[in-house]
Every structure is written in C-alpha cells, then in structure tokens.
Write a protein that holds these residues in place. Sequence first.
Motif, mmCIF file in Angstrom:
data_model
loop_
_atom_site.group_PDB
_atom_site.id
_atom_site.type_symbol
_atom_site.label_atom_id
_atom_site.label_comp_id
_atom_site.label_asym_id
_atom_site.label_seq_id
_atom_site.Cartn_x
_atom_site.Cartn_y
_atom_site.Cartn_z
ATOM 1 N N VAL B 45 45.371 46.477 31.655
ATOM 2 C CA VAL B 45 44.483 45.718 31.578
ATOM 3 C C VAL B 45 45.829 44.088 32.595
ATOM 4 O O VAL B 45 47.056 44.413 32.188
ATOM 5 C CB VAL B 45 44.072 43.977 30.356
ATOM 6 N N LEU B 46 45.499 43.416 34.013
ATOM 7 C CA LEU B 46 46.510 42.522 34.369
ATOM 8 C C LEU B 46 46.156 41.576 33.940
ATOM 9 O O LEU B 46 45.791 40.662 34.456
ATOM 10 C CB LEU B 46 46.014 43.421 35.515
ATOM 11 N N ALA B 47 46.916 40.929 32.624
ATOM 12 C CA ALA B 47 46.846 39.619 31.733
ATOM 13 C C ALA B 47 48.467 38.849 32.270
ATOM 14 O O ALA B 47 48.955 38.277 31.614
ATOM 15 C CB ALA B 47 46.817 40.113 29.675
ATOM 16 N N VAL B 48 48.269 39.035 33.639
ATOM 17 C CA VAL B 48 49.586 37.917 34.012
ATOM 18 C C VAL B 48 48.555 36.808 34.968
ATOM 19 O O VAL B 48 47.237 36.730 35.073
ATOM 20 C CB VAL B 48 50.217 38.847 35.320
ATOM 21 N N PRO B 49 49.278 36.057 34.786
ATOM 22 C CA PRO B 49 48.761 34.238 35.586
ATOM 23 C C PRO B 49 47.969 35.653 37.228
ATOM 24 O O PRO B 49 49.031 35.938 37.695
ATOM 25 C CB PRO B 49 49.793 33.732 35.640
ATOM 26 N N TYR B 50 47.183 34.286 38.091
ATOM 27 C CA TYR B 50 46.868 34.630 39.506
ATOM 28 C C TYR B 50 47.976 34.819 40.513
ATOM 29 O O TYR B 50 47.651 36.195 41.517
ATOM 30 C CB TYR B 50 45.453 34.244 40.369
ATOM 31 N N PRO B 51 48.708 34.158 39.891
ATOM 32 C CA PRO B 51 49.793 34.013 41.026
ATOM 33 C C PRO B 51 50.513 35.269 41.048
ATOM 34 O O PRO B 51 51.145 35.663 42.313
ATOM 35 C CB PRO B 51 50.580 32.953 41.137
ATOM 36 N N ALA B 52 50.643 35.943 40.005
ATOM 37 C CA ALA B 52 51.697 37.251 39.686
ATOM 38 C C ALA B 52 51.242 38.859 40.568
ATOM 39 O O ALA B 52 51.105 39.287 39.981
ATOM 40 C CB ALA B 52 52.558 37.199 37.619
ATOM 41 N N VAL B 70 41.820 45.905 34.301
ATOM 42 C CA VAL B 70 40.981 44.671 34.412
ATOM 43 C C VAL B 70 40.864 43.505 34.266
ATOM 44 O O VAL B 70 42.780 43.926 34.584
ATOM 45 C CB VAL B 70 40.605 44.935 32.640
ATOM 46 N N ASP B 71 40.670 42.981 35.656
ATOM 47 C CA ASP B 71 41.665 41.696 36.003
ATOM 48 C C ASP B 71 40.536 40.968 35.356
ATOM 49 O O ASP B 71 39.908 40.214 34.800
ATOM 50 C CB ASP B 71 41.046 41.041 37.717
ATOM 51 N N ILE B 72 41.495 39.159 34.771
ATOM 52 C CA ILE B 72 41.607 38.660 33.627
ATOM 53 C C ILE B 72 41.367 37.273 34.089
ATOM 54 O O ILE B 72 41.193 35.838 34.212
ATOM 55 C CB ILE B 72 42.020 38.312 32.174
ATOM 56 N N THR B 73 41.719 37.197 35.680
ATOM 57 C CA THR B 73 42.674 35.506 35.806
ATOM 58 C C THR B 73 41.404 34.745 36.752
ATOM 59 O O THR B 73 40.347 35.295 36.766
ATOM 60 C CB THR B 73 42.822 36.228 37.546
ATOM 61 N N ASN B 74 41.956 33.567 36.311
ATOM 62 C CA ASN B 74 41.309 32.965 37.036
ATOM 63 C C ASN B 74 41.936 32.202 37.858
ATOM 64 O O ASN B 74 43.392 31.312 37.577
ATOM 65 C CB ASN B 74 40.825 31.447 35.856
ATOM 66 N N PRO B 75 41.914 32.341 39.195
ATOM 67 C CA PRO B 75 42.614 32.269 40.067
ATOM 68 C C PRO B 75 43.064 30.804 40.694
ATOM 69 O O PRO B 75 42.056 29.968 41.909
ATOM 70 C CB PRO B 75 42.292 33.563 41.117
ATOM 71 N N LEU B 76 42.783 29.131 39.657
ATOM 72 C CA LEU B 76 42.382 27.764 40.335
ATOM 73 C C LEU B 76 43.980 27.479 40.672
ATOM 74 O O LEU B 76 44.917 27.631 40.551
ATOM 75 C CB LEU B 76 42.727 27.169 39.175
ATOM 76 N N ASN B 77 43.765 26.685 42.071
ATOM 77 C CA ASN B 77 44.331 25.603 42.724
ATOM 78 C C ASN B 77 44.660 24.668 41.022
ATOM 79 O O ASN B 77 44.368 23.445 40.858
ATOM 80 C CB ASN B 77 44.505 25.234 43.603
ATOM 81 N N PHE B 78 45.785 25.113 40.593
ATOM 82 C CA PHE B 78 46.477 23.730 39.092
ATOM 83 C C PHE B 78 46.622 22.914 39.445
ATOM 84 O O PHE B 78 47.135 21.616 39.097
ATOM 85 C CB PHE B 78 47.108 24.760 37.868
ATOM 86 N N ALA B 92 39.277 37.254 42.616
ATOM 87 C CA ALA B 92 39.908 37.508 42.742
ATOM 88 C C ALA B 92 40.078 39.175 42.842
ATOM 89 O O ALA B 92 41.044 40.109 42.894
ATOM 90 C CB ALA B 92 41.189 36.977 41.560
ATOM 91 N N THR B 93 39.334 39.039 41.612
ATOM 92 C CA THR B 93 38.437 40.403 41.836
ATOM 93 C C THR B 93 38.280 41.535 42.793
ATOM 94 O O THR B 93 38.573 42.969 42.934
ATOM 95 C CB THR B 93 37.551 40.408 40.469
ATOM 96 N N ALA B 94 37.655 40.878 43.512
ATOM 97 C CA ALA B 94 37.477 41.774 45.435
ATOM 98 C C ALA B 94 38.409 41.848 46.006
ATOM 99 O O ALA B 94 38.516 43.007 46.851
ATOM 100 C CB ALA B 94 36.385 41.044 45.921
ATOM 101 N N LEU B 106 37.349 46.638 36.575
ATOM 102 C CA LEU B 106 36.623 45.184 36.788
ATOM 103 C C LEU B 106 37.417 44.276 36.307
ATOM 104 O O LEU B 106 38.498 43.806 36.106
ATOM 105 C CB LEU B 106 36.091 45.739 34.844
ATOM 106 N N LYS B 107 35.992 42.874 36.606
ATOM 107 C CA LYS B 107 36.297 41.244 35.783
ATOM 108 C C LYS B 107 35.977 41.268 34.574
ATOM 109 O O LYS B 107 35.134 41.919 34.097
ATOM 110 C CB LYS B 107 35.596 40.442 36.511
ATOM 111 N N ALA B 108 36.883 40.795 33.262
ATOM 112 C CA ALA B 108 36.375 40.460 32.466
ATOM 113 C C ALA B 108 37.520 39.599 31.275
ATOM 114 O O ALA B 108 38.727 39.348 32.106
ATOM 115 C CB ALA B 108 36.272 42.311 31.277
ATOM 116 N N PHE B 109 37.159 39.110 29.622
ATOM 117 C CA PHE B 109 37.902 38.014 29.775
ATOM 118 C C PHE B 109 38.384 36.936 30.265
ATOM 119 O O PHE B 109 39.035 35.838 29.750
ATOM 120 C CB PHE B 109 39.225 39.006 29.414
ATOM 121 N N ASN B 110 37.679 36.592 31.665
ATOM 122 C CA ASN B 110 38.337 35.689 32.028
ATOM 123 C C ASN B 110 37.318 34.310 31.677
ATOM 124 O O ASN B 110 37.923 33.011 31.498
ATOM 125 C CB ASN B 110 38.122 35.472 33.760
ATOM 126 N N THR B 111 36.650 34.089 31.309
ATOM 127 C CA THR B 111 34.995 33.423 30.541
ATOM 128 C C THR B 111 35.804 32.884 28.612
ATOM 129 O O THR B 111 34.801 32.403 28.839
ATOM 130 C CB THR B 111 33.883 33.962 30.748
#
Lengths: 192, 192
Positions: B45-52, B70-78, B92-94, B106-111
């Motif tokens: 599980v890649l549980a790091v922020p998207y920029p990392a 497993v990608d859990i990121t939400n790649p927002l412009n914060f 991000a998952t693609a 897989l994408k999971a846990f981001n919602t």
Amino acid sequence: MAHLSIIGTGNMGQAIAAVAGRGGHTVQLLGQDDVATQVTGDIVVLAVPYPAISAVLAQRGESLAGKVVVDITNPLNFETFDSLTVPTGSSATAEIAAALPQSRVLKAFNTTFASTLAKGTVGELTTTVLIAGDDADAKSVLAGVITSGGLEAIDAGSLARAHELEAIGFLQITLAANEKIAWTGGFGIVAA
Amino acid sequence: MAHLSIIGTGNMGQAIAAVAGRGGHTVQLLGQDDVATQVTGDIVVLAVPYPAISAVLAQRGESLAGKVVVDITNPLNFETFDSLTVPTGSSATAEIAAALPQSRVLKAFNTTFASTLAKGTVGELTTTVLIAGDDADAKSVLAGVITSGGLEAIDAGSLARAHELEAIGFLQITLAANEKIAWTGGFGIVAA
C-alpha cells in the motif's frame, strides 16, 4: 415560495416535483414535447435525458433567460457504461451554461437516484442533494426548495465541480447496473 | 492470511494497518524514508501523499514486480483546491500502473477519510472501501483483507474508474475543507 417549471415527466421529474410540492412550492410539470406551453417558473429543471437537452435548449433557450436552470443529467455512454459523452474534464452543465449565457445554471440531483428523492431517505440517512454552480444566490434558492421538502442540500462549490458530480453520478449508475448496490441505495452523505 | 507492506506511517497508513490487523493479517509498516528495508508484503500500500509517489517508485519500483500495489492518493492541487494535478481524464493510479507494468495496481481507500477507516463506520453505516483495477484476483484479495477487518468493500470496476474515485475523493476533501461536512464524515454507501 418558489415556482418551478420541470421539463420532463419521468421518474426524476416526478420525484423533484414531489419534493418541491412537499415544501409548499408550486410546480409546472411539462412534457418534453409540450413545446407550445411557455415555462412560468423562476427555477427551471431540465429533467430530460442528456441526449434530449440540445433539443430543449433549441426550443426554449431564449425563454430561459434570467431564470435559474437546473441540469440533472448524467451524460453516460449507455452502450459501453465506460465513459461520459461530454468532453474530458468538462461537464454537461458547462455545456449548458455556455449555451445559456443569460441563465444561472446549476448542477443538482444527478447524484441521487429517483427513489431516494421520492422517499427522502437513502438507507437511514436523509437524502442529500449536492448543488454546484457559480451563482451563490441561485444555489441558495434551490437549496431552500430542497430543504423545505425535507431533504438536505449541500453547496458543492463552483460550476467546475459539476465534473466531479457527474463522475459520482456515473460511478453510482455503474455500481447499480452491475448490482453492487441497489437502485434504491447509493451514496449517502454523513455530514458530522 | 495476507501479508501487507504499508509505505507511509501517517493517519491513512496507520488506519489501513489497523484494518488489516483486525482481520488477522500481518503488516510491515514502513516509513517513506526507510528505503533500506525491503518490502516483504504481497500487497503493498502506497500510503504517502501524491507528491511523494514518484520518489517511492524510483526507490522501490523493481521490488514491486509481481505484487499487488494499492494507490490511495488524492492528487489535489492543495494551493487552489480547484483541480487535480494529474492529466485531465486520467488518474494518479493510471500513472502508477504505467510506471509499474510488472505490478497489479489498484485504487482503493481514497474515498474514505482516515477516521472512518479507523472507526469502521461513517455515521451509522459500515465504512465501505471502493476498489478499482483491472486484475479481478487482486481486487478480490484486497477486498478479503478489508472485509475481514470489519469494513465493506465494493468492486468499482476497471482501472479507468480510478478517475471517478479520484473525483469523489477530491470533492469529499473540498466539502470537508469548506466545512460542509466533517473530516469524521463523508460519503457512505447504502447498498440495498
């Protein structure tokens, strides 16, 4: 009290009319083909399937000037269930807003199945309508109609967020079509 | 029983570790900078922020071959909270899947907010994790970990649906940031 015109007499149009009626508002419910009748509402809900929108705009576009226009569509490719038919990154709502520069266009009701609008609940939760648009007053007026009808309403942000609302509607429809959820269920929103 | 490696020790990494632990699975919890330790999990599980993410892939990409990632990121412009930072229509998952052709991504846990993962509920509803990906077996294995930990899991479709899951995650974050919902709430899923 508000006066709504709802164009489209399907499940969604009927359910939205019922919500407005429960709130004590008046509703003009028009069939898509009833083009001879002038819309009288200050809020006009386009409760027709996405492929019918362009015809409605061609027929009624000028008469929608000055009004709050509510787009409820989910512009799915219903042959593949694998994409939307609007340009990538955009939304049906953005297209409608571009076609109706004199109207205040909102996205709403596309993330709630008709049965959860009619019933007022999704599971144990009160049904919540997400509203996106660039006109804060228009969103507030629509939210007032929705909450007076016993539902919850949340301002989901600017018109640009219609893209995300359509993504939610799209995913929810594919989940139901694939029997992962029922058409009586779907996304509920826990606010607290 | 599954063996998971979770890279990232923040709220999300810890919450996912707890879910897996409740299900009786073993977890290797690694800090993002702990690059000297080899991942041992079959599920990573890649549980790091998207920029990392790009740094993690550069450091560990080869060692992820053959694994479920497993990608859990939400790649927002914060800075703006008004867009994602991935190409329009993509996810991000693609991007991660393209960078890891030997992995099953897989994408999971981001919602699901961290608190609803940790608690197992969102309001009165059991927390539901939406999973997207092109490998049915990988989705099934991850769903088994999630449900054994007391949560619900739904197969949300192909990897292409990661776009919609990221749209949901994006909207949910903006609703919380704008105090329309609490960080302890969010979208719940009513299946029936």
